[in-house]
Motif scaffolding. Structure first.
Motif, short mmCIF file in Angstrom:
data_model
loop_
_atom_site.label_atom_id
_atom_site.label_comp_id
_atom_site.label_asym_id
_atom_site.label_seq_id
_atom_site.Cartn_x
_atom_site.Cartn_y
_atom_site.Cartn_z
N ARG A 170 0.83 -1.21 0.00
CA ARG A 170 0.00 0.00 0.00
C ARG A 170 0.85 1.24 0.00
O ARG A 170 0.69 2.12 -0.82
N THR A 173 2.57 2.31 -3.14
CA THR A 173 1.81 2.84 -4.28
C THR A 173 1.10 4.14 -3.94
O THR A 173 0.28 4.62 -4.69
N TYR A 174 1.43 4.69 -2.78
CA TYR A 174 0.82 5.95 -2.39
C TYR A 174 1.20 7.05 -3.37
O TYR A 174 2.32 7.08 -3.90
N ARG A 175 0.29 7.97 -3.58
CA ARG A 175 0.49 9.08 -4.50
C ARG A 175 1.79 9.82 -4.21
O ARG A 175 2.57 10.10 -5.13
N ASN A 178 4.81 7.94 -5.41
CA ASN A 178 4.94 7.97 -6.87
C ASN A 178 5.43 9.33 -7.36
O ASN A 178 6.28 9.42 -8.25
N LEU A 179 4.89 10.39 -6.77
CA LEU A 179 5.30 11.74 -7.16
C LEU A 179 6.78 11.95 -6.84
O LEU A 179 7.54 12.49 -7.65
N THR A 181 9.08 9.72 -6.56
CA THR A 181 9.89 8.90 -7.47
C THR A 181 10.13 9.65 -8.77
O THR A 181 11.26 9.73 -9.28
N GLY A 182 9.05 10.24 -9.32
CA GLY A 182 9.19 11.01 -10.56
C GLY A 182 10.09 12.22 -10.37
O GLY A 182 10.96 12.52 -11.20
#
Lengths: 229, 254
Positions: A170, A173-175, A178-179, A181-182
């Motif tokens: 969970r 994959t939290y927003r 992900n942000l 990481t980018g």
């Protein structure tokens, strides 16, 4: 889901979860897939990279291993296509795919790989590799097997990136994760896979939750390249 | 809908006929479902219909992930505070309860939230969710997710609104399994994984834009959607191009 099918899938899931305790995890997963997935005879698990490297984690039968090897040597085939596109590539009969894969289309069937179904192992834009499913006779992949393979590929992916319990999956994959990481990938001019690995390694080394580290990155409190923000 | 009454709790009634706007929304959703499958467009149309005909301040669709955990599939509008609320309380809330009871579950106001879901109540108030109603998404009798209607003021839905909410929830479920007959359950899993991956990929891309252009995440999100709209692309398509490195992020600046 009927009892028999859910217990067959449950068997594969159990084996996937034994990542840390099973020395021959890759091959065990492939054997379980080959036995449990409808109409599939062999399976292979491969880690790949954008630099076209191949790391065969396991194979249930010689055929699958040979097929992976051949695709790697030739630089073409359904598994590479699935990895590149991030989408499943389902080939009912490789002999009719010569325009797409000129050489593999001709050579693949000689080693007994007629039907090939390649599933990418990915989380968002992070690509890890492929799960290749094989059969020595032509024919489509049954819908149920398609769905089961999709689910198993996802589970394998999460297990490979080190998250096999629900909380870890969970939070991975939290927003915000992900942000971050980018953002990290852009700031350090590295790939998303590397950025994701770096973020997780930092969190592990610091003994802090992944989500907290991600928030620090987003608020530009840390940059993870050693330089001050 | 009638304006807010003086009561602590807002209720609303239809004058009689179904509003034209709702018919239009339903027609658009149905058309999307029978045409070439574009699941994310169907989902957007449905959540828009929820906002327009049920007066929601936000609508969140959650589905089950590979390990059975509940994950946010879409949030409309895509408010980070709301997404964070659902991510943090993914295993505790009306969205989980409705999976168990297979009925609508929720809280009409902050007092009820504090009584039934004490751990959730404080965070919900911070995110300005004073009322929430979770409708279970049922397929072949099994719960496969939840559509949660959120309100920024205490709200209790009328029977008519509940019926509508159920209809929109069923359409949400249908939009995720667009193959007929026994294949629907299988199709749901495939569509779900695809959409979840697209969501993650979009977030990767937004982060990349923010990092590359040295702007805030919310500015980066706006820039991405603006660029997609200008160039006639779906945000997910643009996100994919950005993460593959085939788009110069500099083009999104300004």
């Amino acid at each position: 889901m009927d009892k028999r099918r859910s217990s067959r899938l449950g068997h594969v899931v159990e084996i996937i979860r034994r990542r840390n305790t099973d020395a021959d995890w890759g091959s065990a997963v492939c054997s379980a897939c080959a036995t449990s997935l409808d109409s599939i005879e062999a399976a292979a698990l491969a880690l790949r990279s954008a630099a076209k490297t191949l790391d065969l984690l396991g194979a249930s039968h010689e055929t699958a291993a040979l097929a992976e090897d051949l695709q790697f040597s030739l630089g073409e085939g359904p598994c590479l296509a699935a990895f590149d596109s991030g989408r499943p590539v389902l080939v009912a009969d490789i002999r009719t795919s010569v325009d797409r894969w000129p050489i593999f289309g001709r050579e693949g069937h000689r080693i007994g790989a007629i039907a090939i179904f390649a599933f990418p192992l990915r989380v968002g834009a992070i690509r890890l590799g492929t799960l290749g499913l094989y059969r020595s006779s032509p024919g489509d992949l049954p819908t149920r097997a398609n769905t089961d393979a999709t689910t198993l590929a996802e589970l394998i992916t999460y297990t490979l990136i080190g998250h096999s319990d629900i909380d870890a999956v969970r939070s991975a994959t939290y927003r915000d994760v992900n942000l971050a990481t980018g953002m990290l990938a852009a700031q350090l001019s590295i790939g998303l896979d590397d950025a994701s690995a770096r973020l997780r390694a930092f969190a592990f080394a610091e003994g802090r939750p992944l989500l907290d580290v991600a928030k620090d990155v987003l608020e530009r409190r840390i940059r993870l390249d050693g330089a001050a923000p | 809908m009638t304006p807010r009454s003086d009561d602590a709790c807002r209720t609303a009634q239809y004058a009689g006929d179904v509003p034209d706007s709702l018919v239009g929304s339903l027609r658009e959703v149905a058309a999307t479902l029978v045409s070439e499958s574009d699941t994310s467009h169907a989902l957007t149309t449905i959540t828009d219909a929820c906002a327009e005909s049920l007066g929601t301040s936000a609508t969140v669709v959650m589905v089950h992930g590979a390990l059975g955990e509940m994950r946010v599939l879409t949030a409309s509008p895509d408010d980070p505070a709301i997404v964070a609320l659902f991510e943090k309380h993914a295993d505790n809330g009306p969205w989980v309860e409705c999976q168990r009871t297979r009925r609508a579950e929720g809280f009409a106001g902050p007092d009820e939230a504090a009584r039934r879901w004490p751990d959730l109540a404080a965070d919900a108030a911070t995110a300005r969710c004073d009322a929430a109603l979770s409708m279970p998404m049922l397929l072949a009798g099994d719960p496969v997710g939840a559509v949660t209607l959120l309100y920024d003021t205490a709200t209790r839905l009328s029977d008519r609104e509940l019926d509508l909410a159920r209809l929109l929830t069923d359409m949400t479920t249908l939009s995720l399994c667009q193959e007929p007959g026994a294949h629907r359950v299988e199709s749901l899993a495939r569509h779900t994984v695809t959409l979840l991956n697209e969501r993650v990929q979009l977030e990767h891309a937004i982060g990349m834009v923010a990092g590359r252009l040295d702007i805030s995440v919310s500015d980066a999100q706006s820039a991405l959607h603006r660029h997609a709209q200008t160039h006639g692309l779906l945000p997910s398509e643009l996100a994919r191009s950005i993460t593959l490195g085939v788009v110069d992020i500099g083009e999104l600046a300004g």
